[in-house]
Every structure is written in C-alpha cells, then in structure tokens.
Design an enzyme around this catalytic site. Structure first.
Site, PDB file in Angstrom:
ATOM      1  N   GLY A  82       0.821  -1.219   0.000  1.00 44.12           N
ATOM      2  CA  GLY A  82       0.000   0.000   0.000  1.00 44.12           C
ATOM      3  C   GLY A  82       0.853   1.267   0.000  1.00 44.12           C
ATOM      4  N   ARG A 146       1.084  -5.743  -5.027  1.00 44.23           N
ATOM      5  CA  ARG A 146       1.103  -6.660  -3.888  1.00 44.23           C
ATOM      6  C   ARG A 146       1.518  -8.081  -4.280  1.00 44.23           C
ATOM      7  NH1 ARG A 146      -0.676  -4.489   0.782  1.00 44.23           N
ATOM      8  NH2 ARG A 146      -2.145  -2.737   0.703  1.00 44.23           N
ATOM      9  N   ASP A 177       5.193  -7.946   5.269  1.00 40.95           N
ATOM     10  CA  ASP A 177       5.190  -9.041   4.290  1.00 40.95           C
ATOM     11  C   ASP A 177       6.252  -8.808   3.218  1.00 40.95           C
ATOM     12  OD1 ASP A 177       3.143 -10.564   5.426  1.00 40.95           O
ATOM     13  OD2 ASP A 177       1.581  -9.360   4.475  1.00 40.95           O
ATOM     14  N   LYS A 203       8.202   0.575   5.450  1.00 42.25           N
ATOM     15  CA  LYS A 203       7.076   1.393   4.999  1.00 42.25           C
ATOM     16  C   LYS A 203       5.756   0.828   5.491  1.00 42.25           C
ATOM     17  CE  LYS A 203       4.439  -0.070   2.490  1.00 42.25           C
ATOM     18  NZ  LYS A 203       3.538  -0.844   1.654  1.00 42.25           N
ATOM     19  N   THR A 204       4.850   1.575   5.912  1.00 45.14           N
ATOM     20  CA  THR A 204       3.415   1.290   6.053  1.00 45.14           C
ATOM     21  C   THR A 204       2.798   2.349   6.954  1.00 45.14           C
ATOM     22  OG1 THR A 204       1.639  -0.178   6.766  1.00 45.14           O
ATOM     23  CG2 THR A 204       3.701  -0.500   7.913  1.00 45.14           C
ATOM     24  N   ILE A 205       1.709   2.901   6.476  1.00 47.28           N
ATOM     25  CA  ILE A 205       1.001   3.893   7.302  1.00 47.28           C
ATOM     26  C   ILE A 205       0.462   3.229   8.565  1.00 47.28           C
ATOM     27  CG2 ILE A 205       0.322   5.368   5.352  1.00 47.28           C
ATOM     28  CD1 ILE A 205      -2.598   4.131   6.026  1.00 47.28           C
ATOM     29  N   ASP A 206       0.294   1.905   8.524  1.00 47.49           N
ATOM     30  CA  ASP A 206      -0.315   1.202   9.664  1.00 47.49           C
ATOM     31  C   ASP A 206       0.550   1.282  10.922  1.00 47.49           C
ATOM     32  OD1 ASP A 206      -2.093   0.549   7.726  1.00 47.49           O
ATOM     33  OD2 ASP A 206      -1.905  -1.611   7.907  1.00 47.49           O
ATOM     34  N   LYS A 243     -26.213  17.338  15.879  1.00 47.96           N
ATOM     35  CA  LYS A 243     -27.291  16.397  15.546  1.00 47.96           C
ATOM     36  C   LYS A 243     -26.807  15.047  15.032  1.00 47.96           C
ATOM     37  CE  LYS A 243     -28.074  18.281  10.919  1.00 47.96           C
ATOM     38  NZ  LYS A 243     -29.005  18.777   9.946  1.00 47.96           N
ATOM     39  N   TYR A 244     -25.493  14.882  14.851  1.00 47.16           N
ATOM     40  CA  TYR A 244     -25.037  13.596  14.323  1.00 47.16           C
ATOM     41  C   TYR A 244     -23.978  12.951  15.208  1.00 47.16           C
ATOM     42  CZ  TYR A 244     -26.967  14.930   9.753  1.00 47.16           C
ATOM     43  OH  TYR A 244     -27.795  15.312   8.736  1.00 47.16           O
ATOM     44  N   ARG A 253      -4.825  -2.182   9.173  1.00 46.97           N
ATOM     45  CA  ARG A 253      -5.476  -3.482   8.996  1.00 46.97           C
ATOM     46  C   ARG A 253      -5.384  -4.370  10.225  1.00 46.97           C
ATOM     47  NH1 ARG A 253      -3.238  -5.647   3.808  1.00 46.97           N
ATOM     48  NH2 ARG A 253      -1.324  -5.651   5.021  1.00 46.97           N
ATOM     49  N   TYR A 426      -7.590   5.933   2.276  1.00 40.07           N
ATOM     50  CA  TYR A 426      -6.879   6.330   1.061  1.00 40.07           C
ATOM     51  C   TYR A 426      -6.537   7.825   1.081  1.00 40.07           C
ATOM     52  CZ  TYR A 426      -8.337   1.667  -0.099  1.00 40.07           C
ATOM     53  OH  TYR A 426      -8.519   0.305  -0.046  1.00 40.07           O
ATOM     54  N   GLU A 427      -7.345   8.617   1.805  1.00 41.08           N
ATOM     55  CA  GLU A 427      -7.102  10.073   1.893  1.00 41.08           C
ATOM     56  C   GLU A 427      -5.716  10.387   2.442  1.00 41.08           C
ATOM     57  OE1 GLU A 427      -9.599   8.417   3.033  1.00 41.08           O
ATOM     58  OE2 GLU A 427     -11.502   9.403   2.601  1.00 41.08           O
ATOM     59  N   ARG A 429      -2.960   8.176   2.518  1.00 38.03           N
ATOM     60  CA  ARG A 429      -1.815   7.370   2.082  1.00 38.03           C
ATOM     61  C   ARG A 429      -0.921   8.063   1.064  1.00 38.03           C
ATOM     62  NH1 ARG A 429      -3.336   1.216   0.930  1.00 38.03           N
ATOM     63  NH2 ARG A 429      -3.926   2.156  -1.046  1.00 38.03           N
TER      64      ARG A 429
HETATM   65  P1  FBP Z   1       0.633  -1.981   3.630  1.00 36.52           P
HETATM   66  O1  FBP Z   1       0.673  -2.855   4.844  1.00 36.52           O
HETATM   67  O2  FBP Z   1       1.023  -2.684   2.384  1.00 36.52           O
HETATM   68  O3  FBP Z   1       1.413  -0.717   3.822  1.00 36.52           O
HETATM   69  O4  FBP Z   1      -0.860  -1.521   3.394  1.00 36.52           O
HETATM   70  C1  FBP Z   1      -1.662  -1.189   4.467  1.00 36.52           C
HETATM   71  C2  FBP Z   1      -2.977  -0.623   4.056  1.00 36.52           C
HETATM   72  O5  FBP Z   1      -2.903   0.756   3.870  1.00 36.52           O
HETATM   73  C3  FBP Z   1      -4.005  -1.030   5.108  1.00 36.52           C
HETATM   74  O6  FBP Z   1      -4.149  -0.075   6.096  1.00 36.52           O
HETATM   75  C4  FBP Z   1      -5.217  -1.330   4.282  1.00 36.52           C
HETATM   76  O7  FBP Z   1      -5.991  -2.346   4.878  1.00 36.52           O
HETATM   77  C5  FBP Z   1      -4.675  -1.823   3.007  1.00 36.52           C
HETATM   78  O8  FBP Z   1      -3.444  -1.191   2.839  1.00 36.52           O
HETATM   79  C6  FBP Z   1      -5.572  -1.538   1.833  1.00 36.52           C
HETATM   80  O9  FBP Z   1      -5.025  -2.117   0.710  1.00 36.52           O
HETATM   81  P2  FBP Z   1      -5.425  -1.794  -0.782  1.00 36.52           P
HETATM   82  O10 FBP Z   1      -4.595  -0.629  -1.204  1.00 36.52           O
HETATM   83  O11 FBP Z   1      -5.001  -3.018  -1.508  1.00 36.52           O
HETATM   84  O12 FBP Z   1      -6.881  -1.501  -0.814  1.00 36.52           O
END
Ligand code: FBP
Length: 558
Positions: A82, A146, A177, A203-206, A243-244, A253, A426-427, A429
């Site tokens: 991602g 991927r 991975d 790398k990973t935003i997670d 109201k929300y 993930r 996605y906003e 990443r």
């Molecule tokens: P990576 O672990 O490859 O960095 O991706 C993480 C992620 O951004 C998760 O937070 C999300 O579940 C997933 O990618 C979404 O993947 P895709 O881009 O395939 O929809």
C-alpha cells in the site's frame, strides 16, 4: 505540460534533512558493528531457513575522514504494498547517494511493484525524472503492487532480469510481508553467490512494522496527521450542528496504532482499539453495548452527537468473528468450485452456511447481507481478508440503532440517534509527506545505499532517535531475520516478520485509558488543522504523540 499546485512548486524546493553521520557524504562513512542478533522467536527454524542472512550484527554509521572506495554499481528499487507518504523521497535519497558515490552508477525502478522485477519492466532514473517527484506523496513514480515474491521461479526470473541490467543491489520498500520477501530474496542471491545485495526500507502507514531499532515505519506520521485534521474538522461540525454521531473507520489493517494516535491528537468521544477487544475477549454485542451506553449517557446530558473512531481491522479481533473468518477462509478455499458456480451472493450464503462449523454458521447468518457479501470478497495475495472493504462502521451503526431502540423501550435512552459513516484511509496514504516523513524517508533511502556500500545484505535500513531534530538521528541497519518468527499462513508454518500490535501495557494506550471517560462524556475535542510545512520547527517538524510517549517511557527505563 503538467500543472503544479503552488504548494507542490514550493515543496519541490524543500531540501530534506539528513542525520549528522550522513551529512558528510556517502563516501565519508565508517561502519560500527553492534552485537550479533537473533530472531524474535523460533531461532532454530529461522536460522535453518536463512543460513546466509541470519544473525548478523546491528550496525550504525559515523562520519569518517577516510574515503570509502566505491565500485561502480547498478541498483534496482521496488515499491511494494500500500502507498505511504514519503516513498518518492526514499527513492530520491537513494538516487542522490548512488550518484554521489559514483556519477556513473545507475538506479533502475521496477514498475508496478515486485511483479516489475519478475517481468523485467523497469525505468532508468535521471535527474530530471527524480526532481519532479521530490517531497511529493504517492507511489506513482514507478507504481506499487502486492505480488508476493516467494517462489524459486520468481527468484530465478528476477535474477535473470538483474543480470541483463548489471544490477548488483536491490532496495525493497515495503511493510512486514514485503520485507519478509526481501529477506527471502537476499537469502536466495546469497546462496547462489549471485553478487546481488538486498536491503529493505520500513514502509506502512499502519505503523505495525517497528521494534527497538525501527521506531516507526514511514508514512505513519503524515497519514495520522491527515486523518487527525479530518477528524478534527468533523468534530467541529458535530459540535456545531449537534445532531449527528459520526462513526469514522480508520485504516490500519491489523494494528490500531493509527486509531490510537489519531485519538490522542483529536480526543474523540469513543475510540475502539482492536488489541483491547481481543485481550478482553469482547463480543460484538459487548462492543455495541459499550458504545450504546456512551451514546445514551451523552443524550442524557442533552448531547445527541459525538465522534467514534473504529479501527479498520476490528472485525478480525472480535473472538466470534475471528473464529468465523478463519473457518470461512478455509471453507472458501475448499469449496471454491461450488462458490464459482453459484449465481449470486444469496446462493453463496446458503452454500457457505451449510459448509461452516455450526457455531460459525450462526455468526455468519446473524450479519447483515452487506457485510456477508463483503466477507466473501477476494483475499489479498498474502491471504488477508481485505478489511478496508468491510464496512464495520455501518455494521456498528445498524447494531447500535437496534440496541438504542431496546434501551428506549426500557427507558434507558432518551434522545435521538442520527449517524453518519466515514472511512478515512486512502485520503492519508498519498498526502504530501510532512517534514518529518520527507526527512525520514530521504534518510532511509540514502542510508540504504550506505548499507550496500559496506557489503550488507538482508538488512533493513534503520534511522533512529526520531524525536530529536533530524541532524541528531542515528543511521544504521538491522538484519531482517532479527524481526522474524514462524506463523501459520495459508495453513502452513512460514517465516514472517512479526507485526507490532498496540502494547496494552504501554504509555500510548495508557494515555487513552486515563482520559477515556472524560473524553466520552465531556467535549474535549482538539482541532489539529492541516499539516504545516513552513514556519517554526516546533510546529512543522514535530512528530507523533506515539513516538514521543514511547521515547519518554524508554528514557525513563534507562
Ligand atoms: P501496507 O501494509 O502494504 O502498507 O498496506 C496497508 C494498508 O494501507 C491497510 O491499512 C489497508 O488495509 C490496506 O493497505 C488496503 O489495501 P489496498 O490498497 O489493496 O486496498
């Protein structure tokens, strides 16, 4: 002719900061070896699988008076998985190091992720090409993918393509991975004496690729700041309209580092943490009861609004859902042909409910049709359920509505419940990297070449001491095998890099826990606003609360 935004024009001029040791230049470095390492678990198995790459020492760099003799080299780079803000800067840092070492060195970018090296799809970087992407978000410079790089045929094909280009080093920019695969490729090349080194970049935003040496993966800082800005804006709207209830699912993930960090930056009313749900064995019902209770207590104070943060991976941490999903994964693989022959989802549900173990079938049956369909979607190449496609936020809203209706009848809820669902993933990443990520990524890329220069392979580029100013950062590397253990994947035990989940005994979670009740009932919202790129460094260069709290705790232990 591309149209550039005014901010993009400004950001192209930004010169990322490097750690002091690397500032003297790629040829003026000294390598300092630490002690030998071992894998986090399963040492014998990991050692047997990686005889050539296992157990090397951790290393750090110092500036040196003596010049490193640099042979001509060609390097290939791959973006994997991602998107995460700063990927372009890793490549820019790598490119600058390579060219400083020897202007005749070449950097090739494999296109579309790991499949690029297997299929021999590549571009050669030039100054002009790279310059356009400095300090920009996204992975569009060469694209990502991927594809799982793991079979002998894939390795052989990669080797052939490297030979054609005279490549003797590969940098893989990826998450847990992808870096596991980087290590397998490093081992393959080492065993074959191919003369090709492999270095990974975290790398990973997670934020779940981290340990003592890797304080954080890149992209986490920018992504969390971007989501925090959006959550803050929604909190203002909620507090204005009154109201929300906004249910906001946040990416991440497997781990809830993003959710936790965003919570600390914005102080919403409810923050669910997947790791806590698993530890307390909370059922879906008890999660709904807890959230409904907060809604009801706020309503009793005349507040029919609020903000709830939901981790993307929540569904996989709820015990009955986890068991059902595991059973569903195996079942779907076993009855693939039958499912392919089904005319529609309704038919698939019937087939699946008959094939699942009875308790799991009951859980599956109890879910709304929308969620059942989402659970049947394809798994990713690593065998993960694509949780980003499961609308947990909508599932929770529906269940809370039902629960509140019951509570109303019992006189336990006097108010209104109007909910809005959001998913922020996605906003964040591909946002413009923050100064922190711009500097960190550039340093990681530059440092990756430094590791190669000293002949290392199967290492992860490591830049530490990240809460200090960038010049005080410590550059070095750790063996990838150090982060590994054996885990079951697709029914078989495989070597994988262990994911770092939220530490429920750690200082970051504790901060949330200590404030949870106050934030639930009172309106303690913080509005962080947009990422700042220019101005005082106390505003522009500051990184996440997660890093700050973890570093403070580490220092207190010393
Ligand atoms: P990576 O672990 O490859 O960095 O991706 C993480 C992620 O951004 C998760 O937070 C999300 O579940 C997933 O990618 C979404 O993947 P895709 O881009 O395939 O929809």
């Amino acid at each position: 002719m591309k149209t550039l935004s005014p901010l993009q024009v400004e950001r192209l001029q930004y010169q990322p900061k490097l750690p002091k040791a690397l500032q003297a230049g790629i040829k003026s470095l000294d390598l300092v070896e630490g002690s030998a390492t071992q894998s986090v678990r399963d040492q014998e198995e990991i050692k047997a699988l990686f005889p050539n790459c296992y157990g090397g020492p951790t290393v750090t760099f110092n500036a040196s008076e003596e010049e490193v003799i640099s042979e001509k080299r060609n390097i290939g780079v791959i973006l994997s998985g991602g998107q995460a803000p700063g990927g372009h800067n890793v490549i820019a840092g790598l490119y600058d190091a390579i060219k400083q070492a020897n202007p005749e060195n070449k950097l090739y970018g494999f296109l579309g992720g790991p499949s690029g090296i297997i299929e021999g799809q590549y571009v050669e970087f030039t100054d002009e090409f790279i310059n356009e992407y400095r300090n920009t978000g996204g992975f569009d410079i060469i694209g990502s993918g991927r594809t799982k790089l793991e079979t002998e045929e894939q390795f052989m094909a990669s080797w052939e393509n490297c030979k054609k280009l005279g490549i003797n080093g590969i940098v893989i920019i990826g998450g847990d991975d992808s870096n596991t695969n980087a290590c397998m490729l490093a081992e393959f090349f080492a065993a074959k004496n191919a003369g090709i080194q492999v270095i990974g970049c975290p790398k990973t935003i997670d934020g779940d690729l981290k340990n003592e040496q890797i304080e954080i993966s890149f992209g986490f800082d920018t992504a969390c700041k971007t989501y925090s800005e959006l959550v803050g804006n929604i909190q203002r709207d909620a507090n204005s309209a009154k109201k929300y209830w906004h249910f906001i699912k946040l990416m991440g993930r497997s781990a809830t580092h993003v959710g936790l960090e965003v919570a600390l930056q914005t102080q919403p009313n409810i923050t669910m943490i997947s790791e806590e749900i698993e530890a307390k064995q909370m059922s879906l019902k008890s999660i709904v009861d807890y959230m409904s209770d907060v809604v009801a207590r706020r309503a009793a104070n005349g507040k029919n609004f609020g903000i709830a943060l939901i981790p993307e991976g929540l569904i996989e941490f709820v015990p009955e859902m986890k068991a059902m999903i595991a059973n569903l994964n195996d079942t779907m693989a076993e009855i693939e042909a039958k499912l392919n022959a089904a005319k529609n989802d309704e038919e698939k549900f019937v087939i699946i409910e008959a094939a699942l173990e009875p308790a799991n079938a009951e859980v599956f049956k109890s879910l709304p049709v929308l969620i059942k369909s989402q659970l049947l979607m394809d798994r990713d190449p690593h065998g993960n359920v694509q949780v980003s496609k499961i609308e947990t936020e909508k599932l929770l809203i529906a269940m809370i509505e039902e629960r509140l209706a019951e509570m109303k009848k019992e006189g336990k809820f006097v108010g209104k419940f109007g909910a809005q669902a959001h998913f922020f993933g996605y906003e964040g990443r591909c946002a413009f990297p923050s100064n922190f990520d711009a500097d960190y990524c550039y340093s990681l890329g530059y440092n990756a070449y430094a590791l190669m220069q000293f002949g290392l392979t199967g290492y992860l580029s490591s830049v530490r001491n990240l809460t200090a100013p960038a010049t005080e950062w410590i550059a070095g590397g750790i063996p990838l095998t150090m982060m590994m253990n054996m885990e079951k994947r697709h029914g078989k035990m495989k070597p994988v890099i262990q994911k770092a989940l939220v530490d429920l005994n750690g200082p970051v979670f504790k901060k949330l826990q200590d404030n949870r009740e106050d934030w639930a009932i009172n309106d303690c919202y913080v509005f962080p606003g947009a990422i700042q790129y220019f101005g005082p460094s106390s505003v522009c260069d500051i990184t996440t609360q997660t890093l700050k709290l973890e570093t403070e705790a580490k220092l207190a232990r010393v």
